[in-house]
Design an enzyme around this catalytic site. Structure first.
Site, PDB file in Angstrom:
ATOM      1  N   GLY A   1     -90.525  27.343  -1.256  1.00  0.00           N
ATOM      2  CA  GLY A   1     -90.401  26.009  -0.708  1.00  0.00           C
ATOM      3  C   GLY A   1     -90.772  25.962   0.761  1.00  0.00           C
ATOM      4  O   GLY A   1     -91.416  25.015   1.237  1.00  0.00           O
TER       5      GLY A   1
ATOM      6  N   TYR B   1     -89.703  26.660  -4.411  1.00  0.00           N
ATOM      7  CA  TYR B   1     -88.343  27.157  -4.602  1.00  0.00           C
ATOM      8  C   TYR B   1     -88.066  28.268  -3.602  1.00  0.00           C
ATOM      9  O   TYR B   1     -88.839  29.225  -3.488  1.00  0.00           O
ATOM     10  CB  TYR B   1     -88.192  27.658  -6.036  1.00  0.00           C
ATOM     11  CG  TYR B   1     -86.826  28.203  -6.418  1.00  0.00           C
ATOM     12  CD1 TYR B   1     -85.671  27.843  -5.736  1.00  0.00           C
ATOM     13  CD2 TYR B   1     -86.685  29.068  -7.493  1.00  0.00           C
ATOM     14  CE1 TYR B   1     -84.429  28.325  -6.091  1.00  0.00           C
ATOM     15  CE2 TYR B   1     -85.441  29.560  -7.880  1.00  0.00           C
ATOM     16  CZ  TYR B   1     -84.325  29.190  -7.164  1.00  0.00           C
ATOM     17  OH  TYR B   1     -83.080  29.683  -7.532  1.00  0.00           O
ATOM     18  N   CYS B   2     -86.967  28.148  -2.849  1.00  0.00           N
ATOM     19  CA  CYS B   2     -86.529  29.173  -1.901  1.00  0.00           C
ATOM     20  C   CYS B   2     -87.642  29.452  -0.884  1.00  0.00           C
ATOM     21  O   CYS B   2     -88.154  28.531  -0.278  1.00  0.00           O
ATOM     22  CB  CYS B   2     -86.089  30.419  -2.668  1.00  0.00           C
ATOM     23  SG  CYS B   2     -85.329  31.705  -1.650  1.00  0.00           S
ATOM     24  N   LEU B   3     -88.065  30.695  -0.711  1.00  0.00           N
ATOM     25  CA  LEU B   3     -89.139  30.991   0.236  1.00  0.00           C
ATOM     26  C   LEU B   3     -90.425  30.289  -0.158  1.00  0.00           C
ATOM     27  O   LEU B   3     -91.240  29.945   0.704  1.00  0.00           O
ATOM     28  CB  LEU B   3     -89.393  32.503   0.311  1.00  0.00           C
ATOM     29  CG  LEU B   3     -88.229  33.403   0.718  1.00  0.00           C
ATOM     30  CD1 LEU B   3     -88.708  34.835   0.862  1.00  0.00           C
ATOM     31  CD2 LEU B   3     -87.604  32.934   2.001  1.00  0.00           C
TER      32      LEU B   3
END
Length: 549
Positions: A290, A286-288
């Protein structure tokens, strides 16, 4: 070659840190350079200056005056309608004045435009108790008590800021109201706690799910409440679910690098699961988290480590060439400024990062709150997502510097220059199927930037575009209204489709993308087996201890 942080003398670093208190962490030199570039070229363009003089008197288009700040009926009456029109005309003029000036660096023009819009929004008539008709009506109705309450709220907030606690204390508590899905910490090292959630089904798929959240935020946004928990949803679908809880770094952690986040984070968790018998894993980032998970997946593929059954990326960028307005804050001057700030304390404080994020949505995150809290005398109701959002984390100096330089400045991952274990990796090496989720109004990871994953990989990619923002769009649990999504699949070897064409070709689907993803995961998983007894000795009950740091 591994990126190394910029360094200056102690006096310079301390001066820049002090200066950052007045600039929301933004580099004055970067702003001045952009302004000089724009102003010199505009002064050398007399024809453009004349056109701008005429532009002020042109009638605005209907869509240009549909600003939600002036949606209240009171703004349609004289003289407030004239104030609103003049304000919107100023916005239109400023956009024209900073758009496509010959010779100006486009990024400099965007920075000048952005800075000017912040100043315009600051002086909006909406923010004035005397010029805002909604506030005037409320003040007359309540005989001014709304302004008295607002003054009290301002004093409370100011005192909290002086005490170093700018956010209001929430009634929602971690472990009591938030992050309450039952589980155990099964691994702890210098950087992470790995949490295993207790299965609720008699049979489970043999491939566990490992979730890697962003280290810029606490993991429990994905386990927010009993009814808004992604990990609980996946658990109830017949999966064993694991999530990484990152340590909130302190000064002694300043030397942690991106390689450490890979080794002590993703690799440590994967090794722990495979040693306990997992043949393959569904990896989620998720986000960073990811971005880091994509790096790990490419490194595994390079090394022939075939452990990933699938890869899911949630609002995560792998190409930083078009990062949206957040990219306006990232250039050599800004990164050097941040590195000086971090050099004095070993990390970047959460509130030093928050300034830039708030400016991206200043109307929603700053000025609307000023009006609501201090002029109308209304407090925003406490809610779980606000409580999580206030529970921010720090960024270790070395890792954050490497991340900004190697991703935002160099775009090394997308360009095939990123190194893991001193050897380059390539996203094209990833062979497992990918499920990629983006959100339409994401100001952190713009969906068109997330979409570029399809251009950089040579495997099957299912792309889902959900309504909502960076966090709200991801938290689209079944039964939640206003969260339709678009979904499509690009097969390996299929021709690329531009993001705009993709959007036009895929229609909205009702329901939650969570359900769509669960069907995708089921199809990519082995047949369910009897639930196994845990192979891990619990170290502590979930949510662990790092989440409280």
């Amino acid at each position: 070659m591994t990126a190394t942080p910029h360094t200056t003398g102690k006096i310079d670093a301390r001066w820049h840190t002090a200066l950052a208190q007045f600039t929301a962490g933004l580099s004055p030199a970067a702003l001045a350079t952009a302004y000089l570039d724009w102003s010199l070229h505009l002064m050398a363009s007399p024809e453009r200056q004349a056109a701008l003089a005429r532009f002020w008197f042109e009638e605005p288009m209907a869509e240009e005056i549909a600003d939600p700040r002036f949606a209240a009926p009171e703004w349609q009456k004289f003289p407030f309608n004239i104030m609103a029109q003049n304000f919107l005309s100023a916005h239109r003029w400023w956009d024209a004045a900073t758009c496509k000036i010959p010779g100006v660096d486009p990024k400099h023009a965007s920075i000048v435009n952005f800075a000017g819009r912040q100043l315009l929004d600051m002086w909006s008539p909406v923010n004035s108790a005397f010029l805002n008709p909604v506030v005037r009506s409320r003040t007359i109705e309540e005989h001014g008590t709304n302004l008295v309450r607002g003054a009290r709220y301002w004093i409370d907030d100011f005192n909290r800021m002086l005490a170093g606690h700018p956010r209001r204390e929430s009634q929602f508590k971690v472990g009591k109201d938030l992050a309450i899905t039952p589980g155990d910490v099964i691994l702890r090292n210098r950087l992470i706690e790995l949490i295993r959630y207790h299965p609720t089904t008699s049979k489970v798929h043999p491939e566990p799910i490992l979730i890697v959240p962003a280290w810029i935020m606490k993991y429990y946004v994905l386990d927010l409440t009993e009814t808004r928990s992604l990990v609980a949803f996946l658990r109830d679908q017949g999966f064993e679910v694991y999530v990484i809880s990152w340590k909130n770094p302190r000064a002694e952690d300043a030397d942690l690098a991106m390689q450490d986040y890979l080794d002590l984070g993703v690799r440590a968790a994967v090794d722990h699961l495979t040693k306990a018998g997992a043949q393959q894993i569904h990896a989620v980032g998720y986000c960073l988290g990811g971005t880091l998970m994509a790096i790990a997946a490419a490194a595994m593929a390079r090394d022939g480590h075939d452990v990933l059954r699938s890869l899911t990326l949630l609002a995560a960028q792998v190409d930083f060439s078009e990062p949206g307005e957040l990219g306006l804050f990232i250039n050599e001057s800004q990164v050097a400024f941040l590195e000086d700030m971090m050099a004095t304390q070993g990390y970047l404080k959460a509130d030093q990062m928050a300034g830039a994020f708030q400016l991206l949505r200043s109307n929603d995150l700053i000025w609307s709150r000023v009006v609501r809290h201090y002029l109308l005398g209304e407090r925003t109701p406490d809610n779980p997502l606000m409580a999580w959002n206030a529970d921010a984390t720090r960024m270790p100096a070395r890792m954050h510097s490497e991340y900004l330089r190697r991703m935002f400045l160099g775009n090394d991952l997308a360009k095939g220059r990123f190194t893991v274990d001193d050897e380059t990796i390539a996203l094209t090496d990833i062979r497992c199927p990918i499920y990629c989720v983006a959100t339409e109004t994401d100001h952190v990871s713009p969906w068109t930037s997330v979409y570029r994953l399809l251009l950089l990989t040579d495997t099957d990619v299912s792309f889902v575009l959900c309504n909502g923002g960076h966090n709200g769009g991801i938290l689209s649990e079944p039964g939640r209204e206003g969260r339709p999504f678009r979904a499509g699949e690009k097969r390996e070897g299929a021709p690329h489709i531009a993001s705009g064409d993709w959007y036009a070709r895929h229609t909205l689907e009702d329901g939650s993308w969570w359900v769509h993803w669960a069907h995708w995961l089921h199809a990519k998983s082995g047949d369910q087996i009897d639930r196994r007894s845990s192979q891990f000795k619990p170290l502590a009950p979930a949510p662990g201890s790092y989440v409280f740091g």
